[in-house]
Write a protein that holds these residues in place. Structure first.
Motif, PDB file in Angstrom:
ATOM      1  N   UNK A  94       0.817  -1.195   0.000  1.00  0.00           N
ATOM      2  CA  UNK A  94       0.000   0.000   0.000  1.00  0.00           C
ATOM      3  C   UNK A  94       0.866   1.265   0.000  1.00  0.00           C
ATOM      4  N   UNK A  95       1.952   1.208   0.729  1.00  0.00           N
ATOM      5  CA  UNK A  95       2.865   2.342   0.759  1.00  0.00           C
ATOM      6  C   UNK A  95       3.435   2.588  -0.637  1.00  0.00           C
ATOM      7  N   UNK A 125       0.752   4.230  -2.649  1.00  0.00           N
ATOM      8  CA  UNK A 125       0.486   5.594  -2.191  1.00  0.00           C
ATOM      9  C   UNK A 125       1.589   6.543  -2.651  1.00  0.00           C
ATOM     10  N   UNK A 126       2.820   6.106  -2.505  1.00  0.00           N
ATOM     11  CA  UNK A 126       3.941   6.954  -2.880  1.00  0.00           C
ATOM     12  C   UNK A 126       3.981   7.167  -4.400  1.00  0.00           C
ATOM     13  N   UNK A 157       1.242   9.518  -5.465  1.00  0.00           N
ATOM     14  CA  UNK A 157       1.548  10.904  -5.145  1.00  0.00           C
ATOM     15  C   UNK A 157       2.639  11.443  -6.067  1.00  0.00           C
ATOM     16  N   UNK A 196      13.650   9.245  -3.271  1.00  0.00           N
ATOM     17  CA  UNK A 196      13.689   9.961  -2.003  1.00  0.00           C
ATOM     18  C   UNK A 196      12.416   9.692  -1.183  1.00  0.00           C
ATOM     19  N   UNK A 197      11.262   9.865  -1.845  1.00  0.00           N
ATOM     20  CA  UNK A 197      10.003   9.661  -1.139  1.00  0.00           C
ATOM     21  C   UNK A 197       9.887   8.238  -0.625  1.00  0.00           C
ATOM     22  N   UNK A 198      10.256   7.295  -1.469  1.00  0.00           N
ATOM     23  CA  UNK A 198      10.143   5.897  -1.081  1.00  0.00           C
ATOM     24  C   UNK A 198      11.042   5.597   0.114  1.00  0.00           C
ATOM     25  N   UNK A 225      12.014   7.716   2.457  1.00  0.00           N
ATOM     26  CA  UNK A 225      11.408   8.322   3.639  1.00  0.00           C
ATOM     27  C   UNK A 225      10.244   7.476   4.150  1.00  0.00           C
ATOM     28  N   UNK A 226       9.400   7.031   3.214  1.00  0.00           N
ATOM     29  CA  UNK A 226       8.239   6.232   3.605  1.00  0.00           C
ATOM     30  C   UNK A 226       8.677   4.913   4.235  1.00  0.00           C
ATOM     31  N   UNK A 261       2.712  13.537   2.126  1.00  0.00           N
ATOM     32  CA  UNK A 261       2.406  12.181   1.670  1.00  0.00           C
ATOM     33  C   UNK A 261       2.679  11.143   2.766  1.00  0.00           C
ATOM     34  N   UNK A 262       3.568  11.482   3.713  1.00  0.00           N
ATOM     35  CA  UNK A 262       3.858  10.507   4.765  1.00  0.00           C
ATOM     36  C   UNK A 262       2.645  10.272   5.652  1.00  0.00           C
ATOM     37  N   UNK A 301       0.663   7.834   3.876  1.00  0.00           N
ATOM     38  CA  UNK A 301       1.233   6.489   3.999  1.00  0.00           C
ATOM     39  C   UNK A 301       0.762   5.848   5.295  1.00  0.00           C
ATOM     40  N   UNK A 330      -3.103   5.099   5.170  1.00  0.00           N
ATOM     41  CA  UNK A 330      -3.471   3.938   4.359  1.00  0.00           C
ATOM     42  C   UNK A 330      -2.971   2.655   5.006  1.00  0.00           C
TER      43      UNK A 330
END
Lengths: 213, 213
Positions: free
Chosen positions: A162-163, A166-167, A170, A183-185, A187-188, B151-152, B155, B158
DNA sequence: CGAGAATCTGTCATAGACTGACAAAAGTCA
DNA sequence: TGACTTTTGTCAGTCTATGACAGATTCTCG
């Protein structure tokens, strides 16, 4: 491997590509819901019946592609050392080459964009990302040292899947570049690895502030 | 609160209930996909056209109920002290009374059971649980001390929503009792709170192999 | 009570997604 | 060229879903 020897094979591949191209074009110009299969068929110059010989349904044109990179995740997870936690292992797998494959696929972003603009497709897109959930959960179970079918492994797997969705969603919505996706991935995944409730996690509710940020 | 004053109101409620009852019965006996709307209408003794006056689609009979408890989560989250992390706050909300409302609803378990047995419904069921995601994310953002639309926060939201669905689905599939649901949910939320990459209990985040390239 | 308005319902007609059956067309091979 | 296989188009049909219209029911007010 990409050798459609006979004339028949080549013609089939061409027909399939024509349908996909026509469909994506129409979806982008007049919207997914407003596009009928008759229109796709006409634009691709085949009969509507033939459309269903190549795709089981309208959504399959968007999501039924067999060459998508996410499908490899479970297989690649098996190559990671078992000492790695589920999050770290998945992160490494994504770093290896999946992310680049994703960002370099010219059709992928267009597909996701159509999905994001079509509410009825969002649920299916999410589910599409969840396709290999059981395999992921099986891998995670060993890394978490729980029984093979423990529900907690499923919780982690679905959270990871799901993450990812979602990432990516976005990222596509923002129109950022490939570096930003990595980068986003990261951080998540840091969040997933270290937990969502930084201070607490104790049975006794000691509401320490969010100040740790 | 449950005062259908006029005769018309009562008749409408009766018709609606008749449709739901007939549909659930048919879904259970011959399966969701094999049940046509004509059959539901006939069993409920209304015309097929009337069916669509009460429900937008066949899945709405299963998932379009407005009285479902999960919808309250965002509102109830607002009542929790802001020092609580997103996971702890959600856990408290669920403990308050939502879980009991869930387990005491006689139709709920039957609904979930039908969904679990119908692949085409699984995606929609998941999405149904995700309905109030944006509201949850907005609440979580303040608890996580990040911008409102970060977005976090999405995350986390969700992941929480998905965990809820995963646990409930497994609980229904196992046929366990209400206590077990609370137990599973607590365990799963502990995972969310403390992170997925913790073999046993390592408070200090020792990045195992995060020496990423 | 009774007239008129609002609402609910059934019938009819229609669009779109999808499937099975069959015959025509095209590709393959001897 | 002629037999054989695969692909394709046409046709007919089911199921979901919606719009339009008319008749029946319920509500409201004089």
């Amino acid at each position: 491997m990409r050798e459609p020897c006979g004339l028949r094979e080549r013609k089939k591949a061409r027909t399939r590509d024509a349908i996909v191209a026509a469909a994506i074009d129409l979806f982008e110009t007049k919207g997914y819901d407003a596009t009928t299969i008759d229109e796709i068929a006409e634009a691709a110059e085949v009969s509507p019946r033939t459309f269903f010989r190549y795709f089981d349904s309208k959504v399959d044109v968007l999501m039924g592609r067999k060459d998508e990179p996410e499908g490899d995740i479970p297989a690649r997870l098996a190559t990671r050392p078992p000492e790695e936690g589920p999050i770290e292992a998945t992160r490494q797998v994504l770093h290896q080459e999946l992310l680049s494959a994703l960002t370099e696929d010219p059709l992928f972003v267009r597909q996701v964009r159509i999905m994001l603009g079509t509410p009825s497709l969002l649920a299916m897109a999410r589910e599409h990302f969840h396709e290999h959930l059981d395999e992921m959960a099986a891998d995670f179970a060993t890394r978490m040292d729980v029984p093979p079918d423990d529900y907690r492994a499923h919780v982690v797997a679905s959270a990871v899947s799901n993450t990812l969705w979602t990432v990516v969603a976005r990222w596509v919505a923002d129109g950022s570049d490939a570096e930003r996706l990595v980068e986003m991935l990261d951080e998540a995944f840091d969040l997933l690895a270290t937990g969502f409730d930084r201070p607490a996690a104790t049975p006794a509710p000691t509401p320490t502030a969010t100040g740790s940020a």
